[in-house]
Design a protein around this motif. Structure first.
Motif, PDB file in Angstrom:
ATOM      1  N   SER A  60       0.845  -1.196   0.000  1.00  0.00           N
ATOM      2  CA  SER A  60       0.000   0.000   0.000  1.00  0.00           C
ATOM      3  C   SER A  60       0.883   1.249   0.000  1.00  0.00           C
ATOM      4  O   SER A  60       0.522   2.276  -0.579  1.00  0.00           O
ATOM      5  CB  SER A  60      -0.963  -0.006   1.194  1.00  0.00           C
ATOM      6  N   GLY A  61       2.073   1.147   0.623  1.00  0.00           N
ATOM      7  CA  GLY A  61       3.046   2.246   0.544  1.00  0.00           C
ATOM      8  C   GLY A  61       3.546   2.436  -0.877  1.00  0.00           C
ATOM      9  O   GLY A  61       3.668   3.563  -1.363  1.00  0.00           O
ATOM     10  N   PHE A  62       3.845   1.324  -1.572  1.00  0.00           N
ATOM     11  CA  PHE A  62       4.314   1.415  -2.966  1.00  0.00           C
ATOM     12  C   PHE A  62       3.277   2.123  -3.836  1.00  0.00           C
ATOM     13  O   PHE A  62       3.618   2.958  -4.678  1.00  0.00           O
ATOM     14  CB  PHE A  62       4.544   0.019  -3.561  1.00  0.00           C
ATOM     15  N   VAL A 121      -3.358   1.245  12.896  1.00  0.00           N
ATOM     16  CA  VAL A 121      -3.657   2.274  11.903  1.00  0.00           C
ATOM     17  C   VAL A 121      -2.523   3.267  11.678  1.00  0.00           C
ATOM     18  O   VAL A 121      -2.529   4.001  10.689  1.00  0.00           O
ATOM     19  CB  VAL A 121      -4.929   3.070  12.287  1.00  0.00           C
ATOM     20  N   PHE A 122      -1.510   3.311  12.590  1.00  0.00           N
ATOM     21  CA  PHE A 122      -0.544   4.392  12.519  1.00  0.00           C
ATOM     22  C   PHE A 122       0.330   4.336  11.262  1.00  0.00           C
ATOM     23  O   PHE A 122       0.725   5.374  10.719  1.00  0.00           O
ATOM     24  CB  PHE A 122       0.345   4.400  13.768  1.00  0.00           C
ATOM     25  N   GLY A 123       0.638   3.106  10.784  1.00  0.00           N
ATOM     26  CA  GLY A 123       1.425   2.985   9.559  1.00  0.00           C
ATOM     27  C   GLY A 123       0.774   3.731   8.404  1.00  0.00           C
ATOM     28  O   GLY A 123       1.426   4.478   7.685  1.00  0.00           O
ATOM     29  N   GLY A 124      -0.530   3.524   8.238  1.00  0.00           N
ATOM     30  CA  GLY A 124      -1.252   4.213   7.174  1.00  0.00           C
ATOM     31  C   GLY A 124      -1.294   5.718   7.389  1.00  0.00           C
ATOM     32  O   GLY A 124      -1.266   6.493   6.425  1.00  0.00           O
ATOM     33  N   VAL A 181       8.548   1.300   4.182  1.00  0.00           N
ATOM     34  CA  VAL A 181       9.018   0.874   5.508  1.00  0.00           C
ATOM     35  C   VAL A 181       8.231   1.581   6.602  1.00  0.00           C
ATOM     36  O   VAL A 181       7.812   0.962   7.593  1.00  0.00           O
ATOM     37  CB  VAL A 181      10.534   1.159   5.655  1.00  0.00           C
ATOM     38  N   ALA A 182       7.996   2.889   6.426  1.00  0.00           N
ATOM     39  CA  ALA A 182       7.245   3.639   7.438  1.00  0.00           C
ATOM     40  C   ALA A 182       5.834   3.084   7.572  1.00  0.00           C
ATOM     41  O   ALA A 182       5.291   2.984   8.669  1.00  0.00           O
ATOM     42  CB  ALA A 182       7.203   5.119   7.074  1.00  0.00           C
ATOM     43  N   THR A 183       5.227   2.693   6.442  1.00  0.00           N
ATOM     44  CA  THR A 183       3.870   2.142   6.485  1.00  0.00           C
ATOM     45  C   THR A 183       3.858   0.786   7.179  1.00  0.00           C
ATOM     46  O   THR A 183       3.006   0.511   8.030  1.00  0.00           O
ATOM     47  CB  THR A 183       3.317   1.994   5.059  1.00  0.00           C
ATOM     48  N   VAL A 205      14.168   5.370  -3.644  1.00  0.00           N
ATOM     49  CA  VAL A 205      14.489   5.483  -2.221  1.00  0.00           C
ATOM     50  C   VAL A 205      13.305   6.061  -1.445  1.00  0.00           C
ATOM     51  O   VAL A 205      12.977   5.601  -0.346  1.00  0.00           O
ATOM     52  CB  VAL A 205      15.752   6.337  -2.007  1.00  0.00           C
ATOM     53  N   GLY A 206      12.636   7.051  -2.033  1.00  0.00           N
ATOM     54  CA  GLY A 206      11.433   7.584  -1.401  1.00  0.00           C
ATOM     55  C   GLY A 206      10.395   6.491  -1.234  1.00  0.00           C
ATOM     56  O   GLY A 206       9.752   6.379  -0.184  1.00  0.00           O
ATOM     57  N   THR A 207      10.265   5.666  -2.266  1.00  0.00           N
ATOM     58  CA  THR A 207       9.325   4.545  -2.205  1.00  0.00           C
ATOM     59  C   THR A 207       9.666   3.598  -1.063  1.00  0.00           C
ATOM     60  O   THR A 207       8.790   3.177  -0.293  1.00  0.00           O
ATOM     61  CB  THR A 207       9.358   3.774  -3.544  1.00  0.00           C
TER      62      THR A 207
END
Lengths: 207, 207, 207
Positions: A24-26, A136-139, A44-46, A37-39
């Motif tokens: 979902s981050g991608f 939910v925090f990742g999203g 990773v943050a998600t 790298v931004g991707t």
């Protein structure tokens, strides 16, 4: 006694959850036209944002992504091929599969968050809050990084609400002395089904 | 043995890095027309955000800005004169000097983050991740506060990528038992030069 | 000796501060048309964000909202009735009452943050910074979640500045060996009055 098969099931669900969140981050990263790298950073943050916040609040170490470096490396490699990967997944995986994977992630992260918080002597209401946060925090980070109002806040479809109710179900099962693994599986399945049901029956929260 | 001159060089680079990041905060704050206190908060978040996140994740205390209060006070005084200061710097310092200072900051924060994480027994891949985070997170907070998609995510010029490669170079040098100070200087210089080279040769990452 | 009446006064101010911040979260959530759970999360983040950041930075546990679960539950119940509640408050409470409550929150969170940081052996300038952070961070999270440039950064009316000056006043009173409760009350009152005076006399910071 914990059945080895259940442990295997949990490990598989966990991997599914992490990759669903990373993907979902991608997807978000592609709509913002981020580079490789931004991707990677958004993915990773998600995938690990919720668990890391939970561990910071509970003072638990090591972080999940420190103990299981493999996931980090796998997401890094996937980031390099994200555009190709997304094309592949959009062919192989339908929208529905992603939705299911995301719902598994929501369920598993929420329930494990609640369970871990309660093991750390948090009272029940706080444990449930920690669980919902972990789920939910990742999203939220993903959307804040990509400069949008977090989906969970603006989506009128129940999302955090499913997690919230599922966490209380877990609390109930635990209170009734169910085996932890069964409680986790049942409560996660509940969140998964509840989330899918909101789409099936087009449930919307009042504004 | 660490040569006193090298230690002096590191201290100077550190101060340069902090002020370069603070000034990038001032510039962003001006485009958003923030007042003096808003400018101070954005500048401090930019300069110390990365290191603070690193220390929270690694459970290190005291924070850098707690130990070296002088930097906080200096940035506070600078904030009061930020508009004047920016006029002065735009006259005295060219765009290029700022770019160099920012690249020094990126290099130094990334490499010191990697080194500190490894000292805290993190495995190498995780240490590199922590280093890159420490290097780029200040800019991410700056942009999130100012309601923009973080530059590092949308810039097609390699930024985190330079830090990423440089951190692995540091790992390699450390593995080869180079003196830490030399490793830090070499890897920081690499990131600085790599970042400048992306402008010189107009390198862009694929979307 | 601390007078019981003063302790009672502090507890009442604290409750006022938390609910004032939660209500400002409700208002922001309504303008973004968030659902009940989104509203709850924004309100909780606004009310407890500052104190939680302060405790993470100072490594203090348990968090305020863990020790006083009642506040969480109260905000949760309020979220369910937020639209009705806002209509009621907009009838019963004028804009001015909310402003006063928010100013009490700013004052109390800033001063208690400064006091707690100093008890944790932080030097004075750092303690004041922590206090200002604790006072304003809730509003920053609220605005970042709702995808706006934080009010405190773009508002030209002194907000963080009032907190900043009030925290130094507290430092001065403490240095002069005033009783802590009196110092807290005087400094909080100062921030409250200073904030209200900026509206009364239409004070604006230079850009």
């Amino acid at each position: 006694m914990i059945h080895p098969r259940l442990t295997l099931a949990l490990t598989i669900m966990e991997a599914l959850a992490i990759f669903a969140y990373a993907i979902s981050g991608f997807i978000e990263a592609r709509t913002r036209r981020l580079d490789a790298v931004g991707t990677f950073l958004v993915a990773v943050a998600t995938a690990f944002g919720g668990g890391t916040l939970r561990d910071v609040l509970l003072e638990r170490r090591p972080f999940y992504w420190v103990e299981h470096q493999g996931y980090l490396i796998a997401i890094f490699v996937m980031s390099l091929f994200a555009p190709t990967l997304l094309k592949m997944t959009s062919r192989l995986l339908s929208e529905r599969v992603l939705l299911v994977a995301d719902a598994i992630g929501l369920g598993l992260f929420s329930i494990s968050g609640t369970s871990i918080a309660h093991d750390a002597q948090m009272p029940w209401f706080t444990s449930v809050m920690m669980g919902v946060l972990a789920g939910v925090f990742g999203g939220v980070i993903r959307d804040v990084l990509c400069n949008e109002v977090p989906l969970i806040l603006r989506d009128s479809r129940p999302y955090a609400t499913c997690a919230f109710v599922g966490c209380w179900l877990y609390v109930l099962l635990d209170y009734m002395n169910f085996d932890t693994v069964y409680s986790v599986l049942i409560a996660t399945a509940f969140i998964l089904l509840a989330r899918l049901a909101t789409f099936r029956f087009n449930v919307r929260l009042p504004h």
